[in-house]
Design a protein around this motif. Structure first.
Motif, mmCIF file in Angstrom:
data_model
loop_
_atom_site.group_PDB
_atom_site.id
_atom_site.type_symbol
_atom_site.label_atom_id
_atom_site.label_comp_id
_atom_site.label_asym_id
_atom_site.label_seq_id
_atom_site.Cartn_x
_atom_site.Cartn_y
_atom_site.Cartn_z
ATOM 1 N N TYR A 25 6.235 2.915 -11.527
ATOM 2 C CA TYR A 25 7.471 3.369 -10.901
ATOM 3 C C TYR A 25 8.177 4.425 -11.759
ATOM 4 O O TYR A 25 8.689 5.422 -11.246
ATOM 5 N N ASP A 218 8.459 -4.261 0.295
ATOM 6 C CA ASP A 218 8.947 -2.914 0.018
ATOM 7 C C ASP A 218 8.713 -2.554 -1.447
ATOM 8 O O ASP A 218 9.032 -3.341 -2.350
ATOM 9 N N ASP A 219 8.189 -1.359 -1.671
ATOM 10 C CA ASP A 219 7.803 -0.960 -3.022
ATOM 11 C C ASP A 219 9.015 -0.783 -3.930
ATOM 12 O O ASP A 219 8.946 -1.069 -5.123
ATOM 13 N N CYS A 231 -0.122 -6.169 -5.184
ATOM 14 C CA CYS A 231 -0.971 -6.251 -3.988
ATOM 15 C C CYS A 231 -2.408 -6.598 -4.361
ATOM 16 O O CYS A 231 -3.116 -7.276 -3.614
ATOM 17 N N PRO A 243 2.178 -2.561 -0.273
ATOM 18 C CA PRO A 243 3.594 -2.202 -0.410
ATOM 19 C C PRO A 243 3.984 -1.226 0.689
ATOM 20 O O PRO A 243 3.159 -0.422 1.137
ATOM 21 N N ARG A 246 4.624 3.234 -0.557
ATOM 22 C CA ARG A 246 4.361 3.210 -2.002
ATOM 23 C C ARG A 246 4.863 4.483 -2.672
ATOM 24 O O ARG A 246 4.598 5.597 -2.208
ATOM 25 N N ARG A 258 13.498 2.995 3.123
ATOM 26 C CA ARG A 258 12.801 1.772 2.717
ATOM 27 C C ARG A 258 12.746 0.768 3.867
ATOM 28 O O ARG A 258 13.542 0.840 4.807
ATOM 29 N N ASN A 318 0.841 1.881 6.550
ATOM 30 C CA ASN A 318 0.799 1.837 5.089
ATOM 31 C C ASN A 318 -0.576 1.500 4.524
ATOM 32 O O ASN A 318 -0.725 1.374 3.307
#
Length: 521
Positions: A25, A218-219, A231, A243, A246, A258, A318
């Motif tokens: 992140y 949610d990422d 995951c 996610p 991502r 989001r 996703n």
């Protein structure tokens, strides 16, 4: 990587593990910042070194201003962007190009259309006409909601209302044990602890037995609650997980839009939603901001089809391979006979949803109410349009009550929430703060007839930016349970008086500035 968090509950020290932000992140955020800075830096250099290039930038900036003013967006959303574009030379209009709207690739649009087309199909005409004979106003509201949310109207759906997260926890465990075909779960926040681990134990068992188990989280919502590669952990248990959106370090709206949805579907027959995430504070396993008040609802019947569809669409956009939508995912349940009408629905950002779905539902309830409207929300940061709807209802003589937290989770946001008190109270709105702690419930009730329970807060993040979901209900049995719970919650809350609205000059200035940019936060 984990850290130990120490805090006190009733003067007793408690230790709790939590995840720090994983490197993935941090890298994505740094890449995004670098991309934006590089783009702006190159343009500034061109303006400085290339003759008359600044003229082109000035024309572009003017075009951006005209485009913002001429757009159909809410004026509250236009103002901060106009300030950015006009005050910040070059950087302003580049930020506008990068972040103003969600950009959809053609592949994404094709996949979204295919997922919708392959889901269940239902003709609402006969049921809408039946509702129209009972109540034309309710029928018109239902028809509009079905149209703008691309959803459907259902009857004969059994509901169970949960006034607390811990009540829902016990029931969902029971239902998960009974799963035979599939379990689909999508949540904004999942955190390791008693709540999630008790669910995960069942999911692992079911996956090993051949049940199709899919998870979407949610990422960004799970940035500090789960490892960055969680995951993969779930996939090692036989669980198909991904996610939502991502983070990849793209300079676009990926940080903004989001999935705030909370959906659990079991065999297409039972569905859950509400404000409850899969973390221990939601079941009061530990005290984070005082007592955590949240609500949820369980549906049993064909209305669950819409929740299945919403999940499969979010999952399908996703992952690399689209999920198959089979008829058995939408089973008929002709043996259920219940009063009332129900519309489970989704909401989300432009251009996926052309109208503000959740906001429209709330405004319809306010505009149609004749006796009362009760609302609970953790945040109260609304645009002028919705604020006027609330005020107009109160000025017509409708008793409007809003419950917000007394113990905030974010002090700045709480200050913004309180900045709306005076205006609303001057119009006759009654505002309460939930004294025992933090109220996270998103529940709306009008005249003993209409209700909406889901994930939609009264703030810009929910009403404009996030993917959300809810359940609209008319004359359903659970509406009485919701009213009883709200009345009990009023008894535990503090009625806000004018003294609370008093602020000093510095506080007023900070709130004024933050409110200008609230639509972008």
């Amino acid at each position: 990587m984990k850290r130990i968090l120490r805090y006190y509950v009733n003067k007793k020290e408690v230790e709790r593990e939590y995840n720090v932000i994983p490197f993935r992140y941090i890298l994505a955020i740094l890449i995004t910042v670098f991309e934006v800075a590089a783009i702006i830096g190159i343009l500034v250099a061109l303006c400085y070194y290339v003759p008359y290039f600044y003229v082109l930038c000035w024309i572009t900036e003017t075009a951006c201003v005209i485009n913002i003013i001429a757009s159909d967006d809410n004026p509250d959303y236009k103002v901060p962007w106009l300030l950015f574009v006009m005050i910040l030379p070059v950087a302003g209009f580049m930020l506008y190009f990068i972040f103003y709207s969600r950009k959809l690739k053609r592949k994404y649009v094709r996949r979204l259309k295919a997922l919708k087309d392959n889901a269940y199909h239902k003709n609402d005409g006969e049921l809408i006409e039946k509702l129209r004979r009972e109540n034309p106003v309710a029928a018109s509201q239902a028809k509009m909601l079905c149209y703008i949310a691309e959803a459907h109207l259902f009857a004969d759906t059994r509901q169970t209302y949960f006034p607390l997260g811990e009540d829902m926890h016990l029931q969902i465990l029971s239902d998960l044990h009974k799963a035979e075909r599939f379990i689909y779960m999508e949540y904004f926040i999942i955190e390791e602890g008693k709540f999630w681990n008790s669910i995960l134990d069942i999911l692992k068992e079911k996956a090993a037995a051949g049940v199709d188990v899919k998870i979407v989280y949610d990422d960004v919502g799970c940035m500090v609650t789960l490892p960055g590669d969680y995951c993969k952990t779930l996939k090692s248990y036989g669980i198909d997980a991904t996610p939502f959106s991502r983070l990849k370090g793209n300079a676009d709206s990926e940080f903004n839009n989001r999935s705030h949805r909370k959906i659990s579907v079991i065999d297409g027959k039972v569905g859950y939603t509400g404000g409850i995430n899969l973390a221990d504070e939601y079941i009061n396993e530990f005290e984070k901001h005082g007592h955590w008040k949240d609500t949820g609802i369980r549906l049993e019947g064909e209305a669950v089809w819409e929740m299945t569809k919403l999940f499969l669409i979010d999952f399908g956009i996703n992952v690399k391979r689209m999920p198959d939508m089979k008829a058995e995912m939408f089973p008929e349940q002709k043996d259920i006979r219940e009063e009332g009408y129900i519309i489970p629905f989704g909401d989300g950002p432009h251009p996926l949803y052309k109208r503000r779905v959740g906001k429209s539902v709330i405004q319809n309830m306010l505009n149609g109410a004749t006796r009362y409207v009760y609302m609970t929300t953790p945040y109260l940061i609304i645009d002028n349009d919705l604020c006027l709807s609330i005020e107009n209802a109160a000025l017509r003589g409708v008793e409007v009550r809003i419950i917000v937290p007394h113990i905030p989770d974010k002090k700045l946001v709480f200050g913004m929430t309180r900045s709306f008190y005076k205006r609303l109270m001057d119009a006759g709105v009654h505002i309460y703060e939930y004294k025992p702690g933090f109220i996270h419930a998103k529940s709306y009730l009008a005249d003993d007839e209409y209700a909406m329970i889901g994930t939609i807060n009264l703030d810009y993040r929910s009403l404009v930016h996030h993917f959300e979901n809810g359940v609209w209900m008319y004359r359903c049995e659970s509406i009485g349970d919701l009213k009883h719970d709200m009345e009990a919650t009023f008894e535990k809350s503090i009625r806000v008086t004018p003294d609370v609205c008093k602020t000093n000059l510095i506080q007023r200035f900070i709130r004024a500035v933050v409110r200008i940019f609230a639509p972008m936060l």
